[in-house]
Design a protein around this motif. Structure first.
Motif, PDB file in Angstrom:
ATOM      1  N   GLY A  13       2.350  -3.648   8.375  1.00 12.32           N
ATOM      2  CA  GLY A  13       2.161  -2.866   7.267  1.00 12.32           C
ATOM      3  C   GLY A  13       3.535  -2.794   6.463  1.00 12.32           C
ATOM      4  N   GLU A  14       3.892  -1.609   5.837  1.00  9.98           N
ATOM      5  CA  GLU A  14       4.920  -1.251   5.035  1.00  9.98           C
ATOM      6  C   GLU A  14       6.375  -1.611   5.827  1.00  9.98           C
ATOM      7  OE1 GLU A  14       4.094   2.824   5.074  1.00  9.98           O
ATOM      8  OE2 GLU A  14       2.517   2.765   3.618  1.00  9.98           O
ATOM      9  N   LEU A  21      -1.928  -4.442  22.307  1.00 14.81           N
ATOM     10  CA  LEU A  21      -0.945  -4.472  21.321  1.00 14.81           C
ATOM     11  C   LEU A  21      -1.288  -3.105  20.444  1.00 14.81           C
ATOM     12  CD1 LEU A  21      -1.638  -8.045  20.209  1.00 14.81           C
ATOM     13  CD2 LEU A  21       0.207  -7.288  21.671  1.00 14.81           C
ATOM     14  N   MET A  22      -0.444  -2.843  19.562  1.00 17.14           N
ATOM     15  CA  MET A  22      -0.756  -1.556  18.646  1.00 17.14           C
ATOM     16  C   MET A  22       0.040  -2.076  17.361  1.00 17.14           C
ATOM     17  SD  MET A  22       2.211   0.905  17.944  1.00 17.14           S
ATOM     18  CE  MET A  22       1.088   2.314  18.011  1.00 17.14           C
ATOM     19  N   THR A  23      -0.822  -1.252  16.200  1.00 15.94           N
ATOM     20  CA  THR A  23       0.061  -1.473  14.951  1.00 15.94           C
ATOM     21  C   THR A  23      -0.105  -0.331  14.116  1.00 15.94           C
ATOM     22  OG1 THR A  23       0.419  -3.280  13.040  1.00 15.94           O
ATOM     23  CG2 THR A  23      -1.884  -2.527  13.611  1.00 15.94           C
ATOM     24  N   MET A  24       0.303  -0.203  12.926  1.00 15.42           N
ATOM     25  CA  MET A  24       0.155   0.935  12.023  1.00 15.42           C
ATOM     26  C   MET A  24      -0.111   0.149  10.720  1.00 15.42           C
ATOM     27  SD  MET A  24       2.839   3.871  12.858  1.00 15.42           S
ATOM     28  CE  MET A  24       2.248   4.918  11.500  1.00 15.42           C
ATOM     29  N   ALA A  25      -1.096   0.498   9.970  1.00 14.17           N
ATOM     30  CA  ALA A  25      -1.529  -0.130   8.503  1.00 14.17           C
ATOM     31  C   ALA A  25      -0.711   0.489   7.536  1.00 14.17           C
ATOM     32  CB  ALA A  25      -3.055  -0.069   8.417  1.00 14.17           C
ATOM     33  N   PRO A  26      -0.742   0.039   6.546  1.00 18.42           N
ATOM     34  CA  PRO A  26      -0.032   0.514   5.376  1.00 18.42           C
ATOM     35  C   PRO A  26      -0.718   1.695   4.910  1.00 18.42           C
ATOM     36  CG  PRO A  26      -0.900  -1.329   4.639  1.00 18.42           C
ATOM     37  CD  PRO A  26      -1.069  -1.580   6.090  1.00 18.42           C
ATOM     38  N   TYR A  27      -0.219   2.859   4.477  1.00 21.88           N
ATOM     39  CA  TYR A  27      -0.834   3.773   3.867  1.00 21.88           C
ATOM     40  C   TYR A  27      -1.011   3.630   2.437  1.00 21.88           C
ATOM     41  CZ  TYR A  27      -2.004   8.701   3.200  1.00 21.88           C
ATOM     42  OH  TYR A  27      -2.733   9.816   2.929  1.00 21.88           O
ATOM     43  N   THR A  28      -2.451   3.149   2.213  1.00 16.45           N
ATOM     44  CA  THR A  28      -2.428   2.776   0.912  1.00 16.45           C
ATOM     45  C   THR A  28      -4.190   3.149   0.718  1.00 16.45           C
ATOM     46  OG1 THR A  28      -3.149   1.121  -0.676  1.00 16.45           O
ATOM     47  CG2 THR A  28      -3.115   0.434   1.486  1.00 16.45           C
ATOM     48  N   SER A  29      -4.740   3.292  -0.588  1.00 16.26           N
ATOM     49  CA  SER A  29      -6.119   3.437  -0.623  1.00 16.26           C
ATOM     50  C   SER A  29      -6.859   1.742  -0.878  1.00 16.26           C
ATOM     51  CB  SER A  29      -6.343   4.094  -2.050  1.00 16.26           C
ATOM     52  OG  SER A  29      -5.817   3.531  -3.009  1.00 16.26           O
ATOM     53  N   ASP A  30      -6.018   0.719  -0.866  1.00 20.38           N
ATOM     54  CA  ASP A  30      -6.542  -0.510  -0.888  1.00 20.38           C
ATOM     55  C   ASP A  30      -7.157  -0.773   0.447  1.00 20.38           C
ATOM     56  OD1 ASP A  30      -6.977  -3.249  -1.121  1.00 20.38           O
ATOM     57  OD2 ASP A  30      -5.400  -3.507  -2.508  1.00 20.38           O
TER      58      ASP A  30
END
Length: 234
Positions: free
Chosen positions: A129-130, A160-169
């Motif tokens: 993500g970001e 595994l893990m991840t954090m997505a970008p904080y976005t409305s898209d």
């Protein structure tokens, strides 16, 4: 709305997301992210049937849950925030799993601090993500981390893990989750013996998309507990 009601609503949304993607809700574990939440809020979630919790600050988690085996027998507690090397020893004593392994230096510290007992379950975090987010930068870096773990004795990989970008898209969020799923597939080709059954991805704002893209563990804070108390610096 009470935490019990929130939990039921989240379960309904998980079920709907599973139906849309041809999955079974039994494949999805629900974690309550209890960062900044009081012990009474955790108690309420526990009494509603939740057994898996996640904390991202070691000191806060220790202050609240050091005696969790007496208060909440059977609770499973995961570390989901960045882990500093100087706090590894304490983390090994407190958590049942460390989801946020984001660099080899942390793995090296775990090897150094491990007591010689059973290995600690871990997830390897991929940056998808970001720029401000943590995680291994590439699948090649993940591959090196897997090789390091397999050569050691202190850790056992569970996924595994991840954090997505904080976005409305939504397309960007979906791509983040898809990237983690694809990383899992590539790693399994290289390491078919490694357990990558957990894909920890999806939070309050995006867990339904995460489920559609293959998540097996969603980390829910706000949707479960309500807005967090941000007086501690968030």
């Amino acid at each position: 709305m009470a935490i019990r009601d929130n939990l039921e609503r989240i379960k309904e949304r998980i079920e709907a997301a599973c139906q849309r993607s041809g999955r079974k809700s039994s494949e999805i574990r629900l974690m309550g992210v209890s960062k900044f939440q009081s012990l009474s809020a955790i108690q309420e979630a526990w009494e509603a049937g939740l057994r898996l919790f996640g904390e991202s600050r070691l000191q806060e988690a220790r202050d609240k849950l050091a005696k969790r085996h007496d208060l909440f027998p059977g609770m499973e507690l995961h570390m989901i925030g960045p882990l500093q090397r100087n706090k590894v020893r304490q983390a090994l004593l407190l958590f049942d799993c460390i989801q946020s392994i984001d660099r080899t230096e942390v793995l090296e510290e775990i090897e150094k601090r491990h007591s010689g007992g059973p290995p600690i379950p871990i997830l390897l975090e991929l940056h998808t993500g970001e720029a401000s987010k943590t995680g291994f930068p590439t699948v090649d870096a993940l591959t090196e981390a897997v090789e390091y773990v397999l050569a050691g004795r202190a850790c056992v990989i569970r996924g595994l893990m991840t954090m997505a970008p904080y976005t409305s898209d939504t397309s960007l969020v979906r791509q983040s989750f898809r990237t983690l799923f694809q990383a899992k597939q590539r790693l399994l080709q290289r390491f078919p013996e490694v357990d990558l059954s957990i894909l920890s991805m999806g939070m309050s704002s995006d867990f339904e998309v995460a489920i559609e893209e293959g998540s097996t563990l969603v980390r829910i804070g706000t949707a479960l507990f309500g807005e967090r108390d941000k007086k501690e610096g968030q």
